[in-house]
Design an enzyme around this catalytic site. Structure first.
Site, PDB file in Angstrom:
ATOM      1  N   ASP A   1      61.717  19.869  11.082  1.00  0.00           N
ATOM      2  CA  ASP A   1      61.920  19.882  12.529  1.00  0.00           C
ATOM      3  C   ASP A   1      62.081  18.471  13.042  1.00  0.00           C
ATOM      4  OD1 ASP A   1      59.333  22.247  13.295  1.00  0.00           O
ATOM      5  OD2 ASP A   1      61.414  22.599  13.011  1.00  0.00           O
TER       6      ASP A   1
ATOM      7  N   LYS B   1      64.921  21.130  17.116  1.00  0.00           N
ATOM      8  CA  LYS B   1      63.944  21.582  18.099  1.00  0.00           C
ATOM      9  C   LYS B   1      63.340  20.378  18.763  1.00  0.00           C
ATOM     10  CE  LYS B   1      61.888  25.919  16.823  1.00  0.00           C
ATOM     11  NZ  LYS B   1      60.669  26.525  16.337  1.00  0.00           N
TER      12      LYS B   1
ATOM     13  N   GLY C   1      52.644  18.132  13.408  1.00  0.00           N
ATOM     14  CA  GLY C   1      51.247  18.529  13.624  1.00  0.00           C
ATOM     15  C   GLY C   1      50.785  19.514  12.571  1.00  0.00           C
TER      16      GLY C   1
ATOM     17  N   THR D   1      46.534  18.189  13.865  1.00  0.00           N
ATOM     18  CA  THR D   1      47.209  18.644  15.081  1.00  0.00           C
ATOM     19  C   THR D   1      47.101  17.615  16.211  1.00  0.00           C
ATOM     20  OG1 THR D   1      47.521  20.539  16.538  1.00  0.00           O
ATOM     21  CG2 THR D   1      45.242  19.948  16.053  1.00  0.00           C
TER      22      THR D   1
ATOM     23  N   MET E   1      52.769  21.168  25.204  1.00  0.00           N
ATOM     24  CA  MET E   1      54.048  21.504  25.854  1.00  0.00           C
ATOM     25  C   MET E   1      53.882  21.724  27.354  1.00  0.00           C
ATOM     26  SD  MET E   1      55.330  24.265  22.994  1.00  0.00           S
ATOM     27  CE  MET E   1      53.746  25.102  22.866  1.00  0.00           C
TER      28      MET E   1
END
Ligand code: SAH
Length: 395
Positions: free
Chosen positions: A34, A56, A88, A117, A171
């Protein structure tokens, strides 16, 4: 045997990637990644590995999720070992669970390698422990991505507000005003501390602490964007006391390192530890010459020389390569004294069994000259194995 590994790439600092992740990357046939934590992770791949970017980044989806799933499955069915790398941790808002279900449905074997994370690591680098006995007994990871106009929210804002948990939103920057407003109206105090951490653990990290009431305006003023985590809770008040990473003196400064590839990394690591964003861009390469007749003659006659002066580790490396080619070793220096221009060159000689007779107090040619004159070089032959393009001070 084909196998798929869902690997957490960590939050940004290359050093937070797991050893297990690295081992798998080094052997995988295919690497599918990603929008990555640290681009240097790809440096662990096998030279001939197939490396596929599936994107992404915010709204820009290079490949939709179902196509990603198909790709992973297709590669595994070709009998390949596939490393699927995700920022993460793969199971924390990473859709790793969905990919794993698809793999099971396709009858493929897989393993998960958890990653560090962002909600924990970015907070820690900003000086915020997500749990702390004096503040909270629990922590809650929440997506901040939910469409605020959605009629039926899946969030339990009252439950978040009532709990004593530290709340970590992923997010969520775009929805920050909505998140803060909902928490306040559900009962969290308007003056409760809130922290935002942008690009945590990377050289671009920035953070600030505010309150539920003021954080949206502050985020706007300071131009905070994705990827950032939002931390809500009393633990954020520790940031000023426990912050450490943002104190690095070169944090966020871009530095281009132009040294030869083999020597750039050590220097880059030192700069990175000071916080710099380092780009290795070698503008020189150190290579052997087509022939070394003169050096060979000098080696044969080294007994005639009083001193040999090495002016770089490169000089030492290449000199020893020639010695080795000639079937000779450190014993050729038996009769002469050896000088090294500085400590790195001296160490390079020590690794090869030579303790330098002289290392000047200042690591420049002038200082070598001074020292040798004091030791008496008059009338002696001196060999200086070095680059052709160099200052004339020593000769
Ligand atoms: N699986 C990832 C999360 C993916 S969701 C993990 O475990 O960390 C993407 C969100 O993660 C971003 O919008 C941001 O909220 C957060 N994030 C990822 N990396 C981050 C970083 N280095 N600093 C701050 N937030 C980050």
């Amino acid at each position: 045997m084909s196998k798929v590994y869902l690997i957490g790439a960590g939050p940004g600092d290359l050093g937070l990637f797991t050893l297990k992740g690295k081992q798998i990357m080094e052997t995988a046939d295919v690497v599918i990644y990603d929008y990555l934590a640290h681009p240097d992770l790809l440096g662990f791949c096998r030279e001939d590995a197939e490396i596929l970017y599936v994107g992404k980044k915010g709204g820009d989806h290079t490949l939709p999720q179902d196509k990603i799933n198909e790709l992973i499955i297709a590669k595994a069915k070709e009998g390949k070992v596939v490393a699927r790398l995700k920022g993460g941790d793969p199971y924390v808002f990473g859709r790793g669970g969905e990919e794993a279900e698809e793999l099971v449905a396709a009858g493929l074997t897989f393993e998960v390698v958890p990653g560090v994370t962002a909600g924990v690591a970015a907070a820690a680098y900003a000086g915020i422990p997500v749990t702390h006995r004096a503040f909270t007994p629990s922590v809650c990871f929440i997506t901040g991505h939910e469409d605020p106009t959605k009629e039926q929210s899946t969030h339990h804002w009252e439950a978040y507000a009532k709990s004593a948990s530290t709340l970590v939103f992923y997010m969520g920057v775009k929805n920050l005003p909505d998140i803060c407003a909902k928490l306040i109206s559900a009962g969290r105090p308007a003056d409760e501390p809130v922290a935002l951490v942008y690009r945590g653990t990377s050289c671009r990290q920035r953070s600030f602490v505010s309150t539920l009431q003021d954080a949206p305006a502050e985020a706007k003023r300071l131009k905070f964007a994705a990827p950032s985590i939002i931390v809500v809770g009393g633990v954020c008040s520790l940031r000023d006391k426990l912050g450490w990473f943002e104190k690095r003196p070169l944090l966020g400064q871009g530095v281009v390192v132009t040294r030869a590839r083999e020597q750039a990394s050590d220097f880059a690591t030192v700069l990175e530890d000071l916080g710099a964003c380092v780009l290795e861009f070698p503008t020189i390469a150190v290579k052997p010459l087509p022939e070394y007749a003169e050096v060979r003659t000098a080696v044969e006659n080294l007994g005639d020389y009083g001193w040999v002066i090495f002016t770089s580790t490169n000089g030492v490396d290449h000199f020893w390569r020639i010695l080795k080619d000639m079937g000779r070793d450190a014993r050729v220096f038996g009769g002469c004294s050896v000088a090294a221009i500085g400590p790195a060159t001296a160490d390079s000689l020590r690794e090869r069994g030579i303790e330098p007779d002289f290392v000047p107090p200042k690591y420049v040619a002038e200082s070598v000259v001074e020292g040798l004159l004091a030791r008496g070089v008059q009338g002696k032959k001196v060999l200086i194995p070095r680059a052709k393009v160099a200052r004339e001070v020593l000769p």
